[in-house]
Design a protein around this motif. Structure first.
Motif, PDB file in Angstrom:
ATOM      1  N   ASN A  13       0.828  -1.206   0.000  1.00  0.00           N
ATOM      2  CA  ASN A  13       0.000   0.000   0.000  1.00  0.00           C
ATOM      3  C   ASN A  13       0.867   1.263   0.000  1.00  0.00           C
ATOM      4  O   ASN A  13       2.108   1.184  -0.029  1.00  0.00           O
ATOM      5  CB  ASN A  13      -1.002  -0.017   1.162  1.00  0.00           C
ATOM      6  CG  ASN A  13      -0.337   0.069   2.534  1.00  0.00           C
ATOM      7  OD1 ASN A  13       0.829   0.432   2.681  1.00  0.00           O
ATOM      8  ND2 ASN A  13      -1.099  -0.278   3.566  1.00  0.00           N
ATOM      9  N   LYS A  56      -8.873 -11.450  -5.372  1.00  0.00           N
ATOM     10  CA  LYS A  56     -10.270 -11.072  -5.119  1.00  0.00           C
ATOM     11  C   LYS A  56     -10.979 -12.154  -4.306  1.00  0.00           C
ATOM     12  O   LYS A  56     -11.690 -11.857  -3.351  1.00  0.00           O
ATOM     13  CB  LYS A  56     -10.980 -10.846  -6.460  1.00  0.00           C
ATOM     14  CG  LYS A  56     -12.359 -10.258  -6.335  1.00  0.00           C
ATOM     15  CD  LYS A  56     -12.277  -8.797  -6.033  1.00  0.00           C
ATOM     16  CE  LYS A  56     -13.604  -8.121  -6.282  1.00  0.00           C
ATOM     17  NZ  LYS A  56     -13.624  -6.774  -5.747  1.00  0.00           N
ATOM     18  N   THR A  59      -9.247 -12.162  -0.584  1.00  0.00           N
ATOM     19  CA  THR A  59      -9.224 -10.944   0.229  1.00  0.00           C
ATOM     20  C   THR A  59     -10.329  -9.950  -0.094  1.00  0.00           C
ATOM     21  O   THR A  59     -10.522  -8.992   0.650  1.00  0.00           O
ATOM     22  CB  THR A  59      -7.878 -10.195   0.064  1.00  0.00           C
ATOM     23  OG1 THR A  59      -7.796  -9.682  -1.268  1.00  0.00           O
ATOM     24  CG2 THR A  59      -6.700 -11.092   0.366  1.00  0.00           C
ATOM     25  N   LEU A  61     -10.044  -7.848  -2.399  1.00  0.00           N
ATOM     26  CA  LEU A  61      -9.375  -6.667  -2.967  1.00  0.00           C
ATOM     27  C   LEU A  61      -9.265  -6.744  -4.484  1.00  0.00           C
ATOM     28  O   LEU A  61      -8.971  -7.802  -5.045  1.00  0.00           O
ATOM     29  CB  LEU A  61      -7.945  -6.549  -2.432  1.00  0.00           C
ATOM     30  CG  LEU A  61      -7.733  -6.010  -1.039  1.00  0.00           C
ATOM     31  CD1 LEU A  61      -6.233  -5.957  -0.736  1.00  0.00           C
ATOM     32  CD2 LEU A  61      -8.351  -4.648  -0.844  1.00  0.00           C
ATOM     33  N   PRO A  91      -2.985  -2.166  -4.154  1.00  0.00           N
ATOM     34  CA  PRO A  91      -4.427  -2.314  -3.997  1.00  0.00           C
ATOM     35  C   PRO A  91      -5.166  -1.176  -4.688  1.00  0.00           C
ATOM     36  O   PRO A  91      -4.725  -0.031  -4.652  1.00  0.00           O
ATOM     37  CB  PRO A  91      -4.624  -2.257  -2.478  1.00  0.00           C
ATOM     38  CG  PRO A  91      -3.460  -1.473  -1.967  1.00  0.00           C
ATOM     39  CD  PRO A  91      -2.325  -1.746  -2.916  1.00  0.00           C
ATOM     40  N   SER A  93      -8.759  -1.211  -4.218  1.00  0.00           N
ATOM     41  CA  SER A  93      -9.771  -1.043  -3.175  1.00  0.00           C
ATOM     42  C   SER A  93      -9.102  -1.180  -1.811  1.00  0.00           C
ATOM     43  O   SER A  93      -7.926  -1.528  -1.727  1.00  0.00           O
ATOM     44  CB  SER A  93     -10.877  -2.081  -3.356  1.00  0.00           C
ATOM     45  OG  SER A  93     -10.339  -3.385  -3.345  1.00  0.00           O
ATOM     46  N   THR A  94      -9.837  -0.896  -0.746  1.00  0.00           N
ATOM     47  CA  THR A  94      -9.237  -0.938   0.592  1.00  0.00           C
ATOM     48  C   THR A  94      -9.962  -1.870   1.546  1.00  0.00           C
ATOM     49  O   THR A  94      -9.417  -2.236   2.582  1.00  0.00           O
ATOM     50  CB  THR A  94      -9.207   0.467   1.225  1.00  0.00           C
ATOM     51  OG1 THR A  94     -10.542   0.980   1.247  1.00  0.00           O
ATOM     52  CG2 THR A  94      -8.307   1.405   0.442  1.00  0.00           C
ATOM     53  N   ILE A  96     -11.187  -5.220   3.012  1.00  0.00           N
ATOM     54  CA  ILE A  96     -10.766  -6.623   2.935  1.00  0.00           C
ATOM     55  C   ILE A  96     -11.860  -7.528   3.500  1.00  0.00           C
ATOM     56  O   ILE A  96     -12.386  -7.281   4.586  1.00  0.00           O
ATOM     57  CB  ILE A  96      -9.436  -6.835   3.675  1.00  0.00           C
ATOM     58  CG1 ILE A  96      -8.345  -6.073   2.937  1.00  0.00           C
ATOM     59  CG2 ILE A  96      -9.103  -8.319   3.800  1.00  0.00           C
ATOM     60  CD1 ILE A  96      -6.979  -6.179   3.532  1.00  0.00           C
TER      61      ILE A  96
END
Length: 136
Positions: A13, A56, A59, A61, A91, A93-94, A96
């Motif tokens: 990140n 995906k 997680t 994500l 990432p 998206s954030t 999880i």
């Protein structure tokens, strides 16, 4: 011979923290071990699409796949031979949402990544620090 290709996502990140996920305690391969998202590809599956699918699934994500980090070969605890492709990712998206395959996740500071991960991923940490890190 039982042979598969697998992919792992080395997801970093903006704080240079690595996403680590803990395998469930009754997993056939490395139970209870902290790992990276990923898994075995379907036969003929594109590795770049496979790493996005696996990440995906495990997680929740969405990720951008940036660069390959490392290729290595090993035999799983159950005897299956694996060629693993590890990709540097970020990432998109954030939020999880772990699959039932894992029990915990952590954004691990890069300087602590080797302490959390098994030795099999220490080289990826070193490659990241040498070639991609903003702080090393």
């Amino acid at each position: 011979m039982d042979f598969r290709v697998a992919v792992k996502a080395f997801i970093v990140n903006e704080k240079e923290e690595l996403l680590t996920i803990k395998r469930r305690d009754n997993d056939v391969h490395k139970p209870g071990v902290w790992d990276l998202p990923g898994g075995r590809l379907e036969h003929g599956e594109d590795p770049l699409l496979g790493i996005q699918r696996e990440t995906k699934e495990e997680t929740g994500l969405a990720i951008d796949v940036l660069n390959p980090l490392r290729v290595h070969h090993f035999t799983r605890d159950d005897g299956q031979r694996i060629t693993m492709l590890v990709f540097l990712c970020k990432p998109i998206s954030t939020s999880i949402l772990l699959s039932e395959e894992h029990t915990e996740y952590a954004w691990t500071p890069m300087e602590m990544a080797k302490e959390k991960l098994t030795h099999s991923f220490h080289e990826e940490v070193d490659i990241y620090k040498k070639h991609f890190s903003k702080h090393f």
